[in-house]
Structure formats: structure tokens, C-alpha cells
Design an enzyme around this catalytic site. Structure first.
Site, PDB file in Angstrom:
ATOM      1  N   ARG A 180      18.612 -16.077  36.344  1.00 33.39           N
ATOM      2  CA  ARG A 180      20.192 -16.591  36.766  1.00 33.39           C
ATOM      3  C   ARG A 180      21.382 -16.353  35.383  1.00 33.39           C
ATOM      4  O   ARG A 180      20.993 -16.744  34.828  1.00 33.39           O
ATOM      5  CB  ARG A 180      20.208 -17.921  37.893  1.00 33.39           C
ATOM      6  CG  ARG A 180      20.494 -18.693  36.975  1.00 33.39           C
ATOM      7  CD  ARG A 180      20.290 -20.276  37.618  1.00 33.39           C
ATOM      8  NE  ARG A 180      19.883 -21.607  36.594  1.00 33.39           N
ATOM      9  CZ  ARG A 180      20.161 -22.639  37.296  1.00 33.39           C
ATOM     10  NH1 ARG A 180      19.745 -23.110  38.601  1.00 33.39           N
ATOM     11  NH2 ARG A 180      19.914 -23.716  36.334  1.00 33.39           N
ATOM     12  N   ASN A 189      28.621 -22.683  39.563  1.00 28.98           N
ATOM     13  CA  ASN A 189      27.411 -23.729  38.938  1.00 28.98           C
ATOM     14  C   ASN A 189      27.793 -23.466  37.620  1.00 28.98           C
ATOM     15  O   ASN A 189      27.648 -22.525  36.675  1.00 28.98           O
ATOM     16  CB  ASN A 189      26.214 -23.120  39.343  1.00 28.98           C
ATOM     17  CG  ASN A 189      25.628 -24.815  39.650  1.00 28.98           C
ATOM     18  OD1 ASN A 189      25.750 -25.696  40.348  1.00 28.98           O
ATOM     19  ND2 ASN A 189      24.571 -24.424  38.800  1.00 28.98           N
ATOM     20  N   GLU A 190      27.990 -24.718  36.979  1.00 27.19           N
ATOM     21  CA  GLU A 190      27.843 -25.263  35.435  1.00 27.19           C
ATOM     22  C   GLU A 190      28.142 -24.443  34.796  1.00 27.19           C
ATOM     23  O   GLU A 190      27.096 -23.693  34.215  1.00 27.19           O
ATOM     24  CB  GLU A 190      26.024 -25.224  35.323  1.00 27.19           C
ATOM     25  CG  GLU A 190      26.189 -27.158  36.335  1.00 27.19           C
ATOM     26  CD  GLU A 190      24.322 -27.259  35.767  1.00 27.19           C
ATOM     27  OE1 GLU A 190      23.470 -26.271  35.410  1.00 27.19           O
ATOM     28  OE2 GLU A 190      23.953 -28.580  36.225  1.00 27.19           O
ATOM     29  N   GLU A 208      24.803 -33.631  40.584  1.00 24.87           N
ATOM     30  CA  GLU A 208      23.494 -33.696  41.207  1.00 24.87           C
ATOM     31  C   GLU A 208      23.030 -34.786  40.099  1.00 24.87           C
ATOM     32  O   GLU A 208      23.230 -35.019  38.860  1.00 24.87           O
ATOM     33  CB  GLU A 208      23.263 -32.587  39.734  1.00 24.87           C
ATOM     34  CG  GLU A 208      23.504 -30.735  40.484  1.00 24.87           C
ATOM     35  CD  GLU A 208      22.941 -29.860  40.163  1.00 24.87           C
ATOM     36  OE1 GLU A 208      22.367 -29.591  39.252  1.00 24.87           O
ATOM     37  OE2 GLU A 208      23.852 -28.898  40.261  1.00 24.87           O
ATOM     38  N   TRP A 234      11.608 -29.366  33.931  1.00 25.50           N
ATOM     39  CA  TRP A 234      12.638 -28.065  32.766  1.00 25.50           C
ATOM     40  C   TRP A 234      12.365 -28.499  31.798  1.00 25.50           C
ATOM     41  O   TRP A 234      12.196 -27.746  30.411  1.00 25.50           O
ATOM     42  CB  TRP A 234      13.752 -27.352  32.906  1.00 25.50           C
ATOM     43  CG  TRP A 234      15.020 -28.750  33.486  1.00 25.50           C
ATOM     44  CD1 TRP A 234      15.519 -28.592  35.231  1.00 25.50           C
ATOM     45  CD2 TRP A 234      15.380 -29.439  32.427  1.00 25.50           C
ATOM     46  NE1 TRP A 234      16.442 -29.534  35.027  1.00 25.50           N
ATOM     47  CE2 TRP A 234      16.810 -29.846  33.428  1.00 25.50           C
ATOM     48  CE3 TRP A 234      15.726 -29.781  31.346  1.00 25.50           C
ATOM     49  CZ2 TRP A 234      16.993 -31.382  32.874  1.00 25.50           C
ATOM     50  CZ3 TRP A 234      17.027 -31.111  31.011  1.00 25.50           C
ATOM     51  CH2 TRP A 234      16.970 -31.393  32.058  1.00 25.50           C
ATOM     52  N   GLU A 262      12.435 -23.182  40.069  1.00 30.05           N
ATOM     53  CA  GLU A 262      12.438 -24.947  40.025  1.00 30.05           C
ATOM     54  C   GLU A 262      10.970 -25.855  41.275  1.00 30.05           C
ATOM     55  O   GLU A 262      11.948 -26.358  41.767  1.00 30.05           O
ATOM     56  CB  GLU A 262      13.513 -25.046  40.573  1.00 30.05           C
ATOM     57  CG  GLU A 262      14.524 -24.283  39.284  1.00 30.05           C
ATOM     58  CD  GLU A 262      16.164 -25.084  39.036  1.00 30.05           C
ATOM     59  OE1 GLU A 262      16.967 -24.948  40.823  1.00 30.05           O
ATOM     60  OE2 GLU A 262      16.549 -25.519  38.317  1.00 30.05           O
ATOM     61  N   HIS A 281      10.207 -28.861  40.780  1.00 24.74           N
ATOM     62  CA  HIS A 281      11.337 -30.359  40.409  1.00 24.74           C
ATOM     63  C   HIS A 281      11.760 -30.968  41.861  1.00 24.74           C
ATOM     64  O   HIS A 281      11.754 -30.765  43.043  1.00 24.74           O
ATOM     65  CB  HIS A 281      12.784 -29.015  40.480  1.00 24.74           C
ATOM     66  CG  HIS A 281      14.067 -29.867  39.861  1.00 24.74           C
ATOM     67  ND1 HIS A 281      14.832 -31.232  40.446  1.00 24.74           N
ATOM     68  CD2 HIS A 281      14.652 -30.482  38.604  1.00 24.74           C
ATOM     69  CE1 HIS A 281      16.048 -30.835  40.069  1.00 24.74           C
ATOM     70  NE2 HIS A 281      16.413 -30.602  38.839  1.00 24.74           N
TER      71      HIS A 281
END
Ligand code: GAL
Length: 707
Positions: free
Chosen positions: A112, A150-151, A307, A315, A356, A359
Site C-alpha cells: 500500500r 490515511n496516516e 485508531e 505487525w 492484516e 490483527h
């Protein structure tokens, strides 16, 4: 006035990625969301490929349908622009959008965030998408907030591609105007680096040896500006199409690559992502740090925890332990105590596949029949009580806790420390966090402040090491001291100016008028994994065996001023305090009092007896200078002493593991330890969490009451 996010209660929710599931799952999800009290979801975070499967062909009907369903259920949408992960067609048709590593090699597709932040083509395609999306949803009643990208910079914060290099050259030209100014600022007369024009300057990619530190520092500033510019590209569209909708993007606690002060000013709502490691005993402190930082970036206003996770991430290369029972609830509520108006998660439903899948999420693979689900429903219930218990409306959502201490945080200073080549690997983040943690353990709420901020309301300001110092910090110091505040300045300080040119004539330069000292020599210790030329065995090596090398030890200092003695006794520490690797030979002015000196043992033995901690009156206040990097016991002793002198409240009678904090009309008492403890007030209170009368707090639990 900035557009507001209007909340009626603490928002609760998650990133919602329905595209990972069959369409029918949405109705089931909404039922579960209602059961858990979820009232906000972030949609579309990684949906570019679904928004625009082929170039210029947009598909938003699926999104509108889900937004309708969510709205009908009373669930607000924080809609992502989806630009964080571009689709395959962009990479294939416009490979120039891919980021390049320092060797100039493009990074591939299949993960990503594969875009170069300065790429004009990426920006063009991103702008088109955001415009199309905003126009389609602009009047949708579920749309309550925009979530840009995002981030920012999470995986890629720099790229060494040709477009980025030319953007860097323009950035430099804009800053320095003519090349001689750059040559002077960068001290390019060293190593024959003189440039003839801005087009000669490249990105600091792979080089034979050390890169010019000023070159690197400007590259870091440029990198931060590039990411902020990327935000601006989206903001321009969103402000035009939906001026009434507030905008956020999710920060990552303290993220070193972006100057969050600059970025925060452009946003309407501050939000962050936070994943402390349950295996780390300092995790509650880390939650508090992130909470205090976000509230500060929001201008002492509430913010959202965008989040976190319910149990374990997937991770961490060192292993991924789960939150222990009670920690999910307790850590979430500790964020509320520090100003969070929303507790959201990555992600709603645990992924069925992909990177993920392991997660944790709000809905685990096992569904409702799980320990996690029960915790999720419980927390959802508790969060509703801040504004609705006993039917009484409160002003809670507008309140924030009051900070007692300010800590100066300056991204430029952090970058400068990262760019400085020697004299020792100084980690500015470690020092920042260490001082924060010392304040946290002492029970203080901290405001982070910028260089140049007015500090008159703080009785105590801490300045963790700033190897390069901005001139405007002087006005902050003046505001604090004129109001009678105490300022603690920590080494290394004032060694470089803003272009990494050193301060000549004694470090601190103009700041000597404040700190009362100038630094004439450095006397740093060596890293523990120092290089030995050859093995030395004192039994047989007659000459080498006789050589003494204190530099391989830690620095030690001796407390000499009686003001520090009571704190040494209280913490049961010797009057010899350990530091790490930094030691300075300082020349104090006449009005300076010495509180501690370097010890005759340890790395700084060659400057034994010289000042290690000094204090002086300045204006109506005091300035304390710490010429070393004290370890935790020394920091606790110093903080206890100066905070007492500064008139700050002392929380020295709380039980181990207990954190107490007030927000608005509520007092939060957290017990992070393993023993049940009495409430510090010694009284019985009505607890919002257990909905009953209590006088103790269980392990890994929390009591919240109206004071
Ligand atoms: C965040 C990211 C999420 C997810 C999460 C996992 O950094 O925004 O998309 O990857 O980490 O912990």
C-alpha cells in the site's frame, strides 16, 4: 470559525471496510454496531480501486447505498478520500507516480501507499478522485467528517525520483533565493561541495560517506512540506465542495517525519492512531503521552482517538501480545480522560485475508461468541454514560483536563539532532519521552508547546535537548519567566543554528543570557558497543592493560545542593545519580547556583567537580540547566525538587499503579497495577463504570465519578 464535528456523546466506532465482505454482511454489521453502541465509522480508507476501478470511471453507488443504511441506523460517517493506496492502473499507466528508494529504484505494487508525495501525476489523479467523490456525497446526511488519506507518510515519506528532486530544487530556490546564500548556509566550502546553481543540488540519496547535515535537514523539512502540500491539494477541493464538513487526517502519536504543528493548523479535527505494546510496562504512559500531544495539537481542545485495537496487532516483528483483561477498557478511558471525544478502532470486522488478517478488530473472526466482543459491547455502554447518565446533560465534550507542565516540542530540533554527525548518537525522541514519562509518573498532565509559544500560564516548562535552537524560543522563555515560571533546559542545547552552522564562541550563544551558562567543551561517553582495536587482557598486556578508559562508562553526577536532598531521600536514591552519555563543561555566570557536579567516577570523571545542574533567577522566574542526560531516578529527583519550588501540586501519596486525572466534572482513577487499591479520596463514590458505589479500584480497572 472552523467547521465543527457536532457530537452528542463520545463517538465510538472503527474503520469500516465492507468491501472485504459479501454485500449482505452490511445489514448484519449494522445490527452488531447498534448492539455495541457504535455511532461513527470511517468508510473508504483504502477504497480507491473500488471508487475508480479504471481511470476516470467512478463507482460510488455501493458507497451511497451503505451510507444510506448507516444513516438510517443513526451511524455517522467519517468518509475517507481513499487516496492512501492507489490502484494498479495508476502504477501501470503512470509509473512515475511510484516512490523511488535512495538508490533510485521504484517501489512495486502489491502493498500500500505506493506513491511519491511530490508526483504531479499522482496529485492530478488524486484531485480528480476527491472532486468526483465530494460532489457525489456532498449532501448526504451521513457525511459528518472527511478523513483525508490515511496516516500521511506512514510508509513512504521521501522519494528519490526525478520529479521529487526537481520539486526539492524549487523548494530550495524559494527558500534561499540565490545559490550563494545556500552555499553559506550549508557550509559547502567544506569538502568542495560548492554549488553553481539550484539545478546542481540533488536529493541526499546514496553517497560515498556522510551527507552534508544541512542538506539532510533541508531534505527533511522539504519532505514534511511535501506531505503537508498533499493534504492541501485535497483540502482545496473539500473546502470548495463541502465547506461545512470538518476535516481530519489521522496522526501517528509523535511521528518524526511531519511537523504536526504545521499540519494540525490546517485541520478542523485532530485525530490519532495509537498502538502501545501490551508487553511494555510503559504503555499506559504512552497512551497518556499520545493523549496529551493530540490535545495540545488541537489547541487545548478535544480530539478523537481514530485508531486503536481491541487486543493484539499483527505487525510487531518482536511478537504481538494481547491486551490483558481490563486494559482495553482502561486504556480507552484514559484517552477520554485526556481529552478524547471519540474512541475508534482499526477495524470493525477482522479481515478474512490479506496482510492484516491476524490483527484484532471489534468483531473477531469468531464473531459475537468471543471475549473481545463482550469487551467491545461493555466499553460502548460505558462511553454513553458521560453525557446521558441520570438523564443529565453535561458540558463534558467541551472540557479538557488542565495541564500543570509544558514541554517544548520542536520538529526542526528533532530533525537537526538526527542530521548532526556526532559527537554521540543523541536520540531527541528518547529524551522527550523520558521527560514526559517522568512528569506522568509524578501525576502531571502535560501540554506540548511550540518554540515561540506564550508560556506565561505554566509554572514549569521543560525543554528536552534541542541541539539546534530557534531564536523565537527566547520569547517563550521570556513569557514564562516574566510570569514567575521555572524553565528546565536540558543538554544538548543551542549547538547549531537553523542551518546546522555551529554557534561560535561557546554553545548556547544568545541563550546564555537565559540559561546563565555557556558550553565550552563536550565530554561525551562512547556507545556501549564501542570498537576495540584489539583484545586487551590486563593480566598479560603490560601497556594496554594499564590504560584507563572512563569514556566507556555512564556519566555520573553528585548532588551538592541541599534543596535536592529531600527528593533523594524520598526516592531512596544515592546522591550520586546516573546519567547516560552526554556531559558538558559549562562556564556559569556569576548569578548561577550549582545544584550538582560531575562525579569523580564514571565517564565524566575528567571534569569532576564541574557544574552538572545549575539554576539562576531570571526575571520573576528561574532557569535550571542540566548539562547531562539524567536517567530516570535523577529526573525524578530533579522534577520533584523544581516542581515543589515552582509551587506545583505534589502527588507523592498515591498507591503504586494509580493514575488520577480530572476532565470537566469527572475524576478518573486508573489502577494500572495488580493489587486492588483504595480510592485516593478514601471515600465511597458512585462509579460511572460499574454503575455502583465503590471505595476501591480493582487491578487494570478504573473508577470514574463526579467530583
Ligand atoms: C494503521 C493503519 C491501519 C492499519 C493499522 C494496523 O497504521 O492506519 O490501516 O494498518 O495501522 O495496526
Amino acid at each position: 470559525m472552523k467547521p465543527q464535528l457536532n457530537l452528542k456523546r463520545i463517538a465510538y466506532g472503527a474503520d469500516y471496510n465492507p468491501e472485504q465482505w459479501p454485500e449482505k454482511t452490511v445489514s448484519e454489521d449494522i445490527e452488531l454496531m447498534k448492539e455495541a453502541g457504535v455511532d461513527m465509522v470511517s468508510l473508504g480508507i483504502f477504497s480507491w480501486a473500488k471508487y475508480e476501478p479504471t481511470e476516470g470511471e467512478y463507482h460510488f453507488e455501493w458507497l451511497l447505498k451503505i451510507m444510506d443504511q448507516l444513516h438510517e441506523a443513526g451511524i455517522m460517517v467519517d468518509l475517507a478520500t481513499g487516496t492512501a493506496s492507489p490502484p494498479i492502473w495508476l502504477a501501470k499507466k503512470y509509473p512515475e507516480t511510484l516512490p523511488h528508494n535512495a538508490a533510485g529504484v521504484p517501489l512495486g505494487f502489491g502493498s500500500r501507499q505506493q506513491y511519491a508525495p511530490a508526483s504531479p501525476k499522482f496529485r492530478e489523479k488524486m484531485r480528480e478522485l476527491v472532486k468526483a467523490l465530494a460532489q457525489v456525497v456532498k449532501d448526504h446526511p451521513a457525511l459528518k467528517m472527511w478523513h483525508v488519506s490515511n496516516e500521511f507518510g506512514c510508509h513512504v515519506w521521501e522519494s528519490f525520483d526525478p520529479h521529487t528532486i526537481s520539486a526539492f530544487q524549487n523548494w530550495l530556490e524559494n527558500k534561499y533565493k540565490n545559490i550563494d546564500t545556500l552555499n553559506h548556509a550549508w557550509a559547502t566550502s567544506f569538502w568542495s561541495q560548492t554549488y553553481g546553481s539550484f539545478n546542481d543540488v540533488s536529493a541526499p540519496g546514496l553517497m560515498p560517506t556522510f551527507t552534508n547535515p544541512a542538506h539532510l535537514l533541508d531534505w527533511k523539512r522539504f519532505g514534511s512540506d511535501m506531505l503537508i502540500e498533499l493534504l492541501d491539494v485535497e483540502l482545496e477541493v473539500l473546502r470548495e465542495v463541502t465547506p461545512q464538513i470538518p476535516v481530519t487526517t489521522n496522526f501517528m502519536e509523535f511521528y518524526p517525519q511531519i511537523d504536526y504543528w504545521k499540519m494540525a493548523k490546517r485541520l478542523d479535527v485532530i485525530s490519532d492512531d495509537c498502538y502501545p505494546d501490551p508487553a511494555d510496562p510503559a504503555s499506559p504512559a504512552r497512551e497518556a503521552f499520545a493523549g496529551d500531544l493530540m490535545r495540545s495539537l488541537a489547541g487545548s481542545r478535544p480530539y478523537l482517538l481514530m485508531e486503536q485495537t481491541t487486543a493484539a496487532v499483527q505487525w510487531r516483528p518482536t511478537g504481538n501480545s494481547s491486551k490483558r483483561p481490563g486494559q482495553f477498557k482502561t486504556w480507552s478511558l484514559s484517552r477520554v480522560a485526556r481529552g478524547a471525544n471519540g474512541i475508534l478502532h482499526f477495524q470493525w470486522r477482522q479481515s478474512p485475508g490479506g496482510a492484516e488478517a491476524m490483527h484484532s478488530a471489534m468483531v473477531p473472526h469468531s464473531g459475537r461468541d468471543s471475549y473481545i466482543w463482550k469487551q467491545v459491547v461493555d466499553l460502548g455502554n460505558i462511553l454513553q454514560r458521560f453525557t446521558t447518565d441520570s438523564g443529565k446533560e453535561t458540558n463534558f465534550l467541551n472540557e479538557v483536563p488542565t495541564a500543570q507542565v509544558a514541554i517544548v516540542l520542536d520538529w526542526d530540533a528533532v530533525w537537526a539532532a538526527q542530521c548532526s554527525i556526532g559527537p554521540v548518537s543523541f536520540d531527541p525522541y528518547k529524551q522527550l519521552v523520558s521527560w514526559y514519562k517522568t512528569c506522568y509518573e509524578a501525576g502531571y498532565v502535560v501540554d506540548f508547546v511550540e518554540s515561540g509559544a506564550d508560556l506565561s500560564k505554566y509554572k514549569l516548562t521543560i525543554v528536552p535537548g534541542q541541539i539546534a535552537t530557534k531564536p523565537e524560543l527566547l520569547s517563550s522563555f521570556e513569557s514564562a519567566s516574566k510570569a514567575g515560571g521555572t524553565i528546565l533546559v536540558c543538554a544538548p542545547f543551542g549547538i547549531y543554528d537553523q542551518t546546522m552552522r555551529t554557534v561560535i564562541g561557546g554553545y548556547h550563544g544568545d541563550f546564555t543570557t537565559t540559561t546563565g551558562v555557556k558550553v565550552t567543551d563536550l565530554c561525551v561517553a562512547t556507545d556501549s558497543d564501542y570498537e576495540r582495536w584489539a583484545e586487551v587482557d590486563p593480566k598479560v598486556d603490560r601497556i594496554s592493560g594499564a590504560v584507563v578508559t572512563p569514556a566507556t562508562e555512564k556519566v555520573k553526577i553528585v548532588v551538592t545542593d541541599e534543596h535536592l536532598f529531600p527528593a533523594c531521600e524520598e526516592f531512596e536514591v544515592e546522591k550520586v545519580l546516573e546519567a547516560d552519555k552526554w556531559a558538558e563543561l559549562v562556564r556559569p555566570q556569576e548569578d548561577v547556583r550549582v545544584l550538582a557536579t560531575f562525579a569523580s567516577e564514571g565517564a565524566a570523571c575528567d571534569i569532576a567537580g564541574q557544574p552538572a545542574i545549575t539554576a539562576r533567577p531570571w526575571n520573576e522566574g528561574k532557569v535550571v540547566y542540566l548539562a547531562t542526560d539524567l536517567a530516570a531516578p535523577g529526573r525524578a529527583v530533579l522534577l520533584r525538587t523544581i516542581s515543589e519550588c515552582a509551587g506545583l501540586p505534589q502527588n507523592n501519596c498515591l498507591s503504586a499503579g494509580v493514575e488520577v486525572i480530572s476532565r470537566g466534572e469527572f475524576t478518573f482513577v486508573f489502577n494500572h497495577g495488580e493489587e486492588t487499591v483504595p480510592l485516593p479520596s478514601g471515600q465511597k463514590v458512585y462509579d460511572l463504570v460499574s454503575e455502583g458505589e465503590v471505595s476501591t479500584v480493582s487491578p487494570r480497572d478504573c473508577v470514574i465519578y463526579r467530583h
